[in-house]
Design a protein around this motif. Structure first.
Motif, mmCIF file in Angstrom:
data_model
loop_
_atom_site.group_PDB
_atom_site.id
_atom_site.type_symbol
_atom_site.label_atom_id
_atom_site.label_comp_id
_atom_site.label_asym_id
_atom_site.label_seq_id
_atom_site.Cartn_x
_atom_site.Cartn_y
_atom_site.Cartn_z
ATOM 1 N N ALA A 13 0.834 -1.211 0.000
ATOM 2 C CA ALA A 13 0.000 0.000 0.000
ATOM 3 C C ALA A 13 0.865 1.256 0.000
ATOM 4 N N LYS A 14 1.967 1.232 0.734
ATOM 5 C CA LYS A 14 2.871 2.383 0.755
ATOM 6 C C LYS A 14 3.481 2.619 -0.619
ATOM 7 N N ILE A 15 3.751 1.558 -1.346
ATOM 8 C CA ILE A 15 4.290 1.714 -2.702
ATOM 9 C C ILE A 15 3.268 2.399 -3.602
ATOM 10 N N LEU A 16 2.022 1.971 -3.486
ATOM 11 C CA LEU A 16 0.971 2.618 -4.276
ATOM 12 C C LEU A 16 0.843 4.096 -3.915
ATOM 13 N N SER A 17 0.919 4.384 -2.604
ATOM 14 C CA SER A 17 0.857 5.779 -2.167
ATOM 15 C C SER A 17 2.045 6.568 -2.688
ATOM 16 N N ALA A 18 3.247 5.946 -2.660
ATOM 17 C CA ALA A 18 4.439 6.631 -3.151
ATOM 18 C C ALA A 18 4.333 6.889 -4.648
ATOM 19 N N LYS A 19 3.780 5.961 -5.398
ATOM 20 C CA LYS A 19 3.597 6.171 -6.830
ATOM 21 C C LYS A 19 2.630 7.320 -7.086
#
Length: 355
Positions: free
Chosen positions: A115-121
Motif C-alpha cells: 500500500a505504501k508503494i501505491l501511495s508513493a507512486k
C-alpha cells in the motif's frame, strides 16, 4: 592250547573286528553302507527373539505384563513417566504458534508495504504534475519578463517554484524506492520466518514422537520372555526390560560339506525333536547359507600356520516347517532337532508356501 581252539579264537576275534568295523562304517554312513539319506543332529529350532528396550530415559510408572504372557501387536509392555515430555510438547506447540504469529504479522506488513508503494507512486505522479505546472509558470514568467510585463522578482519566484517542484519529484521517487526496498526486505524476511515455522513444526513432531516413545509396546504378536522392568526403575535408552518371541519358527540344520552335494531347495525333510520325545515333523528345505558357519565366527581359524588337520565344515540350511501338523505350536526356539533328508527323492518343488 590246541590248534582247534586257537583257530576258533582267531575266527571269533576276526568276526568281532569285522562286525565292529562294519558297525562304524554303517553309523557314519561310509562305503559300502552309504545310502541316500543325509542326517545331522547339529540342528535346532530357530525363531525371532526381539529384545524390548526404551528409546528414552526416565522412570517406569507402569509394567502391566508378566513373564511368558501372550501379547498382540501394540499391547502395552511398559510406560515411562511422560510428564516432562508432555510439557516439552506443549512448549513446542507454543513456539510454533509464536512463529506462525510472526509469519502472519509479516504477511500483514507486506500488504502495508504494498500500500505504501501505491501511495508513493501517487505522490510521484502528483509531484510530476506539480513540476509540469511549475515548468509552465516559469516559462510564462520568462516570456513576460522579456516583454517587460512582469518584474524580475516574479520570474525568479517562478523559477524557484519550478526548482522546488523538481526536488519534490525526486523526493517522491526516492520515497517510492524506499517503499519498494521495504517490501523486498519483508519478502526476504518472510522466508526466514517460514523456515522458523517449519522448524517449530518439526520440533512439535519430535516432541510428539518422544511422547509416543514413553509407551513401549509389542512390535508383533508373540509370547513374552522374562520381564526385567519394574515400576520405579530408572531406565535409559537401550536398557533391556524384556523380550518377545514371535510365532514364526523354523529349523536350521548344519550339514557337513560332504553331505551338501545332493541337497536342493524344496527337498522334503523329516526331523525329530528331543524335547517332544523324538516326535517326528515334516518340513522342506527353504534356502542355504551363503557361507559355512566358520566364516561367520568372530575369530576365524588361520589354517596357513602350524600343522593342519582337515575338519569338515558345516553349512547351515534353513528348513520351513509345515504348519498343518499336530503339536507344531509347541516348537520353540532353541529346541534340539535331528534332521534327515533323502536326496534321492523326486525333483523338489522350490516353492515354499506363504506364511
Amino acid at each position: 592250547m590246541s590248534k582247534p581252539f586257537r583257530s576258533a579264537a582267531t575266527i571269533l576275534a576276526l568276526t568281532a573286528g569285522l562286525t565292529g568295523a562294519a558297525t562304524v562304517l554303517y553309523v557314519w554312513n561310509l562305503p559300502p553302507f552309504r545310502n541316500s539319506v543325509q542326517m545331522t543332529n547339529d540342528a535346532y529350532v530357530r525363531g525371532q527373539v526381539t529384545l524390548l528396550s526404551p528409546q528414552l530415559a526416565g522412570y517406569l510408572v507402569d509394567v502391566p505384563v508378566r513373564d511368558y504372557q501372550r501379547v498382540r501387536r501394540g499391547d502395552l509392555i511398559a510406560r515411562i513417566d511422560d510428564r516432562i515430555f508432555v510439557q516439552k510438547l506443549e512448549q513446542a506447540k507454543a513456539a510454533l504458534e509464536a512463529a506462525q504469529a510472526e509469519l502472519s504479522n509479516s504477511e500483514q506488513s507486506q500488504k502495508s508495504a504494498e500500500a505504501k508503494i501505491l501511495s508513493a507512486k501517487a505522490s510521484v505522479e502528483s509531484a510530476e504534475a506539480a513540476r509540469e505546472a511549475a515548468r509552465a509558470g516559469a516559462a510564462r514568467s520568462e516570456n513576460l519578463l522579456k516583454s517587460n510585463i512582469t518584474p524580475q522578482s516574479e520570474a525568479e519566484k517562478s523559477r524557484a517554484a519550478f526548482d522546488q517542484a523538481k526536488a519534490a519529484v525526486h523526493q517522491a521517487e526516492a520515497a517510492e524506492l524506499v517503499a519498494e526496498q521495504d517490501l523486498n526486505s519483508i519478502v526476504v524476511g518472510r522466508r526466514s520466518l517460514q523456515a522458523s515455522v517449519e522448524s517449530a513444526r518439526a520440533a512439535v513432531r519430535l516432541a510428539e514422537i518422544d511422547v509416543s516413545h514413553t509407551r513401549i509396546t509389542a512390535p508383533k504378536d508373540g509370547t513374552l520372555g522374562e520381564i526385567t522392568g519394574r515400576v520405579g526403575q530408572s531406565v535409559s535408552a537401550g536398557t533391556q526390560i524384556g523380550s518377545i518371541v514371535e510365532d514364526e519358527v523354523w529349523v536350521v540344520a548344519n550339514f557337513k560339506e560332504t553331505q551338501f552335494a545332493g541337497l536342493q531347495a524344496g527337498h522334503e525333510v523329516t526331523f525329530t525333536v528331543d524335547a517332544l520325545e523324538n516326535k517326528p515333523f515334516k518340513g522342506r528345505i527353504e534356502r542355504f547359507a551363503p557361507a559355512t558357519g566358520s566364516e561367520f565366527s568372530v575369530i576365524k581359524a588361520d589354517n596357513a600356520t602350524g600343522n593342519f588337520t582337515k575338519v569338515a565344515q558345516r553349512i547351515p540350511v534353513r528348513i520351513f516347517i509345515d504348519r498343518n501338523q499336530d503339536e507344531v505350536e509347541r516348537l520353540v526356539p532353541g529346541m534340539s532337532v535331528v534332521a534327515q533328508v533323502d536326496v534321492a527323492q523326486t525333483a523338489p518343488d522350490p516353492a515354499i508356501p506363504k506364511r
